[in-house]
Design a protein around this motif. Structure first.
Motif, PDB file in Angstrom:
ATOM      1  N   GLN A   1     -10.606   3.159  -5.727  1.00 12.53           N
ATOM      2  CA  GLN A   1     -10.960   1.798  -5.337  1.00 12.53           C
ATOM      3  C   GLN A   1      -9.721   0.931  -5.146  1.00 12.53           C
ATOM      4  N   ASP A   2      -8.729   1.116  -5.996  1.00  8.61           N
ATOM      5  CA  ASP A   2      -7.495   0.341  -5.871  1.00  8.61           C
ATOM      6  C   ASP A   2      -6.777   0.681  -4.562  1.00  8.61           C
TER       7      ASP A   2
ATOM      8  N   TYR B   1       0.826  -1.212   0.000  1.00  8.99           N
ATOM      9  CA  TYR B   1       0.000   0.000   0.000  1.00  8.99           C
ATOM     10  C   TYR B   1       0.857   1.258   0.000  1.00  8.99           C
TER      11      TYR B   1
ATOM     12  N   THR C   1     -14.559   3.783   0.570  1.00  7.50           N
ATOM     13  CA  THR C   1     -13.576   3.811  -0.508  1.00  7.50           C
ATOM     14  C   THR C   1     -12.689   5.038  -0.350  1.00  7.50           C
TER      15      THR C   1
ATOM     16  N   ALA D   1      -8.717  -0.808  -1.652  1.00 10.06           N
ATOM     17  CA  ALA D   1      -8.568  -2.263  -1.598  1.00 10.06           C
ATOM     18  C   ALA D   1      -7.202  -2.644  -1.033  1.00 10.06           C
ATOM     19  N   ARG D   2      -6.147  -1.951  -1.446  1.00  7.93           N
ATOM     20  CA  ARG D   2      -4.806  -2.246  -0.931  1.00  7.93           C
ATOM     21  C   ARG D   2      -4.706  -1.913   0.555  1.00  7.93           C
TER      22      ARG D   2
ATOM     23  N   THR E   1      -7.202  -1.917   2.700  1.00  3.61           N
ATOM     24  CA  THR E   1      -7.984  -2.934   3.400  1.00  3.61           C
ATOM     25  C   THR E   1      -7.198  -4.233   3.528  1.00  3.61           C
ATOM     26  N   THR E   2      -6.479  -4.602   2.484  1.00  2.00           N
ATOM     27  CA  THR E   2      -5.633  -5.799   2.537  1.00  2.00           C
ATOM     28  C   THR E   2      -4.584  -5.668   3.633  1.00  2.00           C
TER      29      THR E   2
ATOM     30  N   GLY F   1     -18.109  -1.862  -0.890  1.00  2.00           N
ATOM     31  CA  GLY F   1     -18.068  -1.263  -2.213  1.00  2.00           C
ATOM     32  C   GLY F   1     -18.632   0.136  -2.302  1.00  2.00           C
TER      33      GLY F   1
END
Length: 476
Positions: free
Chosen positions: A198-199, A179, A237, A202-203, A205-206, A232
Motif C-alpha cells: 500500500q505504501d 518513489y 495496489t 500510494a507513493r 500514485t503521488t 483502496g
C-alpha cells in the motif's frame, strides 16, 4: 456450480449477441445511431467540449461551417434518454448552467464514463427526398477519461516489461524521486507485506499526480488517478519494482505481478469491451499549450501518448482487441488542440501545425492505417477577446480575459510559437530540459459572462469545423 456458471456465461453471451444483432438491424433500417467518443487527458476540456457541442447543435447560429447547417438540412436537434441504462447520463444541464451563470465557472471534470443522446431530425434532400420524407439520426456521445484509454498499451505487456519501461522513463524526473528511492531500497523477493504494498502504491500514485500536473502524458495506470469505487482495492495496489530474476511464490514481486494481471483483466479489458468497442468516431482533446509550457520533455511525451492513442484505434496491432472488435475500426479520429483562445488568432495556424507534426510522428510510431485522421486547433468555449498592445516601437498580439485566480481582467502575451514545429519537437528527442530560444507561458482564464441571443450557441473557435469532420457527412 461449474455448470451453472457455464450456463450463465452462455446465456449472457447469447443475450449480448442477440442485442447486438437486433440493434444493428434496427439502426440500419429505422433510425441510425452514430457513436462519438470524446476523450483527452485531465484538464483538456472534455466536459466543456461536449456541453458546447450540444448547445451549438441545438442553437446553430454559430455553426456556419457545417454543410448541414448552411443548407438548412437540420430541422431540429433535441436530447433524448440515453440508450444505455447502466451508464450515468452526461449532466449537460448542470454543466451549461455553470458556463452561463451570472458569474460563470468551469464545470467539474470527467471522472468516469458517461453518455448523452442528441437526436437530429433531418429534412429530406436530393432527387428522392420528397419520397423518403424526414429522417432521424441519433448521435450518442460517450465521454470517458483519456487516462483510461492509455491503459490499452498495458494489455499485451507483462508486469516486468511495464515496470522496466516505467522505471527507465521516470528515472530523471524529480517528482519520482521519493518513489524511486523507496522502491530501490526494497528487496522485491521479500515476503509480501500488505502495508508495504500500500505504501508503494500510494507513493507511485503521488508521483503520477505530480507528473500529470507537470504536463506529462504518460500517466498509466490510468485508474490510479481516477479510481472511483476501486480506491483502496488490491487491483489498484501495485507499483513497478526493479527486479532481475524470476519471481517466487509468496514474495512482494509475485504479488505485484498478480495484481498487474488482475488490473488488465478486471479493469482494462471490461472498459474496452463494454464501451470502446462501440465507438464509430472519436475526438481526442489535446492540451498542447500546457505541454509546451512545461518544456521539451512534456512535448515529447505528448507525441508518444498520441502514438499510443492511435495504436488503440488500430485493432490489427492488438490481437485480443482485434478479436473483441471483430474487424471493426473507428472511421474518423480528430486530434483537437484545445484552448486556442489563449492565443491570438495569428498563432492558431502554428498551434495546428504542431499537432499535425505530432500526428505525423505518431502515425509513423504506431504504423497506423485504416481511419481518417485530422488535427485542428479549437476552443469549445471562447473565454477571451483579442487586442494588440504597444510598447515603444514594438506591438504585441495579446488576449484578454477574466483570470481564474482572483477574477480580475488581464491582457496576456504568451510568447510566439515558431513557424517550424520541429523547433518544438527536436529538443525533447535529444533530452533537452528547457527551450533555448523562447519562453512559452500560459494563463488560466475563467469563462466570460455571456449574453446570448435566441438561436445562438456558446461562442467558440472552430467547433463547427470539428463537428463537420466528426459527423457532418452523416447529416447530409
Amino acid at each position: 456450480m461449474v455448470i451453472g456458471r457455464l450456463a450463465d456465461g452462455l446465456l449472457s453471451g447469447t443475450e449480448r449477441l442477440t442485442g447486438a444483432v437486433t440493434g444493428t438491424v434496427s439502426e440500419a433500417f429505422f433510425e441510425p445511431v452514430l457513436r462519438l467518443g470524446v476523450t483527452g487527458l485531465s484538464g483538456a476540456g472534455k466536459t466543456v467540449f461536449i456541453t458546447a457541442l450540444v448547445h451549438n447543435m441545438m442553437n446553430r447560429a454559430r455553426m456556419g461551417q457545417m454543410q448541414a447547417v448552411a443548407s438548412d438540412r437540420i430541422a431540429a436537434a433535441y436530447l433524448q434518454p440515453q440508450p444505455d441504462d447502466m451508464l450515468p447520463r452526461f449532466d449537460y444541464e448542470t454543466h451549461l448552467a455553470a458556463l452561463t451563470a451570472p458569474t460563470p465557472h468551469w464545470p467539474e471534470s470527467t471522472r468516469a464514463v458517461s453518455e448523452l443522446r442528441l437526436s437530429f431530425r433531418l429534412r429530406p434532400g436530393g432527387m428522392f427526398g420528397a419520397l423518403t420524407g424526414a429522417r432521424v439520426l441519433h448521435l450518442d456521445i460517450i465521454d470517458y477519461p483519456g487516462e483510461w484509454l492509455l491503459d490499452l498499451a498495458l494489455m499485451e505487456r507483462s508486469y516486468r516489461a511495464w515496470a522496466d519501461d516505467t522505471l527507465a522513463r521516470i528515472d530523471h524526473r524529480p517528482a519520482a524521486r521519493d518513489y524511486l528511492d523507496r522502491a530501490r531500497a526494497i528487496d522485491p523477493d521479500t515476503r509480501h507485506d500488505e502495508p508495504l504494498a500500500q505504501d508503494l502504491a500510494a507513493r507511485f500514485t503521488t508521483y503520477l499526480q505530480a507528473a500529470r500536473r507537470q504536463g506529462f502524458a504518460d500517466v498509466t495506470p490510468g485508474r490510479f488517478l481516477l479510481p472511483g469505487d476501486l480506491a483502496g482495492s488490491p487491483v489498484l495496489t501495485f507499483a513497478p519494482l526493479p527486479a532481475s530474476g524470476p519471481s517466487r511464490r509468496g514474495t512482494l514481486l509475485r504479488e505485484m505481478e498478480r495484481r498487474f494481471e488482475a488490473y488488465k483483466a478486471r479493469v482494462v479489458q471490461p472498459f474496452f469491451r463494454d464501451h470502446f468497442a462501440r465507438i464509430d468516431r472519436q475526438v481526442v482533446l489535446v492540451d498542447a499549450l500546457d505541454a509546451i509550457h512545461h518544456g521539451p520533455q512534456a512535448v515529447e511525451m505528448l507525441g508518444r501518448t498520441m502514438s499510443e492513442v492511435l495504436s488503440a484505434f488500430r485493432p490489427g496491432r492488438n490481437a485480443w482487441l482485434s478479436r473483441l472488435l471483430m474487424g471493426r475500426r473507428v472511421e474518423r479520429i480528430l486530434f483537437a488542440a484545445t484552448k486556442a483562445d489563449h492565443l491570438h488568432h495569428t498563432q492558431h495556424a502554428r498551434l495546428t501545425a504542431l499537432v499535425e507534426a505530432l500526428l505525423r510522428q505518431s502515425r509513423d510510431r504506431a504504423d497506423f492505417a485504416g481511419a481518417c485522421t485530422a488535427a485542428m486547433s479549437i476552443a469549445a468555449l471562447r473565454a477571451t477577446v483579442e487586442e494588440t498592445r504597444r510598447q515603444g516601437a514594438d506591438s504585441f498580439d495579446c488576449v484578454r480575459g477574466r483570470l481564474l485566480d482572483g477574477g480580475r481582467q488581464a491582457a496576456f502575451y504568451p510568447g510566439e510559437l515558431p513557424d517550424d514545429p520541429a523547433r518544438l519537437l527536436a529538443p525533447g528527442r535529444t533530452g533537452g530540459e528547457g527551450w533555448l530560444d523562447g519562453d512559452y507561458r500560459i494563463m488560466r482564464f475563467a469563462p466570460a459572462a455571456l449574453s446570448l441571443r435566441p438561436g445562438e450557441g456558446l461562442p467558440h473557435i472552430r467547433l463547427d469545423r470539428a463537428a463537420e469532420f466528426l459527423f457532418g457527412d452523416r447529416l447530409a
